[in-house]
Design an enzyme around this catalytic site. Sequence first.
Site, PDB file in Angstrom:
ATOM      1  N   THR A  93       0.737  -1.139   0.081  1.00  0.00           N
ATOM      2  CA  THR A  93      -0.106   0.046  -0.038  1.00  0.00           C
ATOM      3  C   THR A  93       1.091   1.222  -0.212  1.00  0.00           C
ATOM      4  OG1 THR A  93      -1.833   1.144   1.168  1.00  0.00           O
ATOM      5  CG2 THR A  93      -0.176   0.159   2.438  1.00  0.00           C
TER       6      THR A  93
ATOM      7  N   GLY B 136      -1.926   5.889   6.421  1.00  0.00           N
ATOM      8  CA  GLY B 136      -3.000   5.557   7.193  1.00  0.00           C
ATOM      9  C   GLY B 136      -3.248   4.122   7.707  1.00  0.00           C
TER      10      GLY B 136
ATOM     11  N   ASP C 178      -8.044  -4.860  -0.568  1.00  0.00           N
ATOM     12  CA  ASP C 178      -8.672  -3.923  -1.208  1.00  0.00           C
ATOM     13  C   ASP C 178     -10.282  -3.777  -0.586  1.00  0.00           C
ATOM     14  OD1 ASP C 178      -9.460  -2.673  -3.874  1.00  0.00           O
ATOM     15  OD2 ASP C 178     -10.340  -4.239  -4.465  1.00  0.00           O
TER      16      ASP C 178
ATOM     17  N   TYR D 207     -16.435   7.352   1.487  1.00  0.00           N
ATOM     18  CA  TYR D 207     -18.077   7.529   1.841  1.00  0.00           C
ATOM     19  C   TYR D 207     -18.345   7.642   3.197  1.00  0.00           C
ATOM     20  CZ  TYR D 207     -17.985   5.795  -3.062  1.00  0.00           C
ATOM     21  OH  TYR D 207     -17.613   5.607  -4.406  1.00  0.00           O
TER      22      TYR D 207
ATOM     23  N   HIS E 283     -14.804  -2.480   8.594  1.00  0.00           N
ATOM     24  CA  HIS E 283     -14.593  -3.724   7.736  1.00  0.00           C
ATOM     25  C   HIS E 283     -13.037  -4.033   7.755  1.00  0.00           C
ATOM     26  CE1 HIS E 283     -14.532   0.012   5.921  1.00  0.00           C
ATOM     27  NE2 HIS E 283     -13.936  -0.266   4.777  1.00  0.00           N
ATOM     28  N   ARG E 284     -12.214  -3.034   7.923  1.00  0.00           N
ATOM     29  CA  ARG E 284     -10.853  -2.917   7.815  1.00  0.00           C
ATOM     30  C   ARG E 284     -10.256  -3.445   9.204  1.00  0.00           C
ATOM     31  NH1 ARG E 284      -9.981   1.482   5.909  1.00  0.00           N
ATOM     32  NH2 ARG E 284     -10.332   0.880   3.795  1.00  0.00           N
TER      33      ARG E 284
HETATM   34  P1  IMP Z   1      -8.979   1.016  -1.429  1.00  0.00           P
HETATM   35  O1  IMP Z   1      -9.175  -0.351  -0.767  1.00  0.00           O
HETATM   36  O2  IMP Z   1      -7.904   1.819  -0.744  1.00  0.00           O
HETATM   37  O3  IMP Z   1      -8.710   0.848  -2.988  1.00  0.00           O
HETATM   38  O4  IMP Z   1     -10.723   1.825  -1.318  1.00  0.00           O
HETATM   39  C1  IMP Z   1     -11.369   1.796  -2.387  1.00  0.00           C
HETATM   40  C2  IMP Z   1     -12.273   2.762  -2.028  1.00  0.00           C
HETATM   41  O5  IMP Z   1     -13.347   2.301  -1.219  1.00  0.00           O
HETATM   42  C3  IMP Z   1     -11.835   4.112  -1.046  1.00  0.00           C
HETATM   43  O6  IMP Z   1     -11.208   4.888  -2.302  1.00  0.00           O
HETATM   44  C4  IMP Z   1     -13.125   4.696  -0.684  1.00  0.00           C
HETATM   45  O7  IMP Z   1     -13.853   5.216  -1.740  1.00  0.00           O
HETATM   46  C5  IMP Z   1     -14.021   3.272  -0.401  1.00  0.00           C
HETATM   47  N1  IMP Z   1     -13.690   3.146   0.941  1.00  0.00           N
HETATM   48  C6  IMP Z   1     -12.808   1.922   1.519  1.00  0.00           C
HETATM   49  N2  IMP Z   1     -13.049   1.843   2.783  1.00  0.00           N
HETATM   50  C7  IMP Z   1     -13.503   2.990   3.247  1.00  0.00           C
HETATM   51  C8  IMP Z   1     -13.842   3.467   4.490  1.00  0.00           C
HETATM   52  O8  IMP Z   1     -13.456   2.885   5.536  1.00  0.00           O
HETATM   53  N3  IMP Z   1     -14.507   4.471   4.602  1.00  0.00           N
HETATM   54  C9  IMP Z   1     -14.964   5.216   3.369  1.00  0.00           C
HETATM   55  N4  IMP Z   1     -14.626   4.871   2.127  1.00  0.00           N
HETATM   56  C10 IMP Z   1     -14.039   3.554   2.081  1.00  0.00           C
END
Ligand code: IMP
Length: 199
Positions: free
Chosen positions: A7, A11, A68, A150, A176-177
């Site tokens: 990544t 954060g 992801d 979001y 979720h994370r």
């Molecule tokens: P990535 O996993 O960093 O590629 O995130 C994909 C996209 O999902 C991000 O750019 C956000 O738009 C959305 N997203 C993922 N996790 C979150 C979260 O915890 N809060 C809000 N948006 C999220």
Amino acid sequence: MKLIFATTNAGKLAELKSMLGDTLEVSSAGDFPQVAEVIEDQPTFELNAAKKALVYARATGLCALADDSGLCVDLLAGRPGVQSARYAPTDKKRIHRLLNELDGVPLEKRTARFQCALCLAWPDGKLVTVMGTCSGRITEAPRGEGGFGYDPIFEPLGQTRTMAEMTKGEKSSVSHRGQAFAQMKPHLKALAEGGQAAS
Ligand code: IMP
């Protein structure tokens, strides 16, 4: 023992490091500029995370972790899903698009979930994938200044605040994370104790 977290998000890296303490030395994608950017073009979160983790593990000969994540809205057949980051050019426009698509839909039908796939890959191709989910609903208007993406329009189940109205700690206790990291923790602990030859 060294682990790569594929990544460039500071954060996410800080979150992983605080979870692991000093059991594993963690590098990030930025430490391996020779590895070309991995395109997230797979149909599921799990496949995108696996693709990224495998590219880094194979290119470096070290174990690699990748995630992801995204938002899936029931009434929109799971959209924006794996397209969450690309649903519109900015966070503000992505929120605007989603609210427009749900215009007039009553609260009880605005159900959605954030999902996060986390994948640990070994250079020989072995994979461990876990999935964290946070169910909730899409609000009718944005609320709160915290978080990212979001967060201002997502209210987790059982909460009266959006994720953008929560502190970082409150968010990760339901997110979720946070859940995906918790599920991955025993695998990383085993890696730290057993070494990479344990694949
Ligand atoms: P990535 O996993 O960093 O590629 O995130 C994909 C996209 O999902 C991000 O750019 C956000 O738009 C959305 N997203 C993922 N996790 C979150 C979260 O915890 N809060 C809000 N948006 C999220």
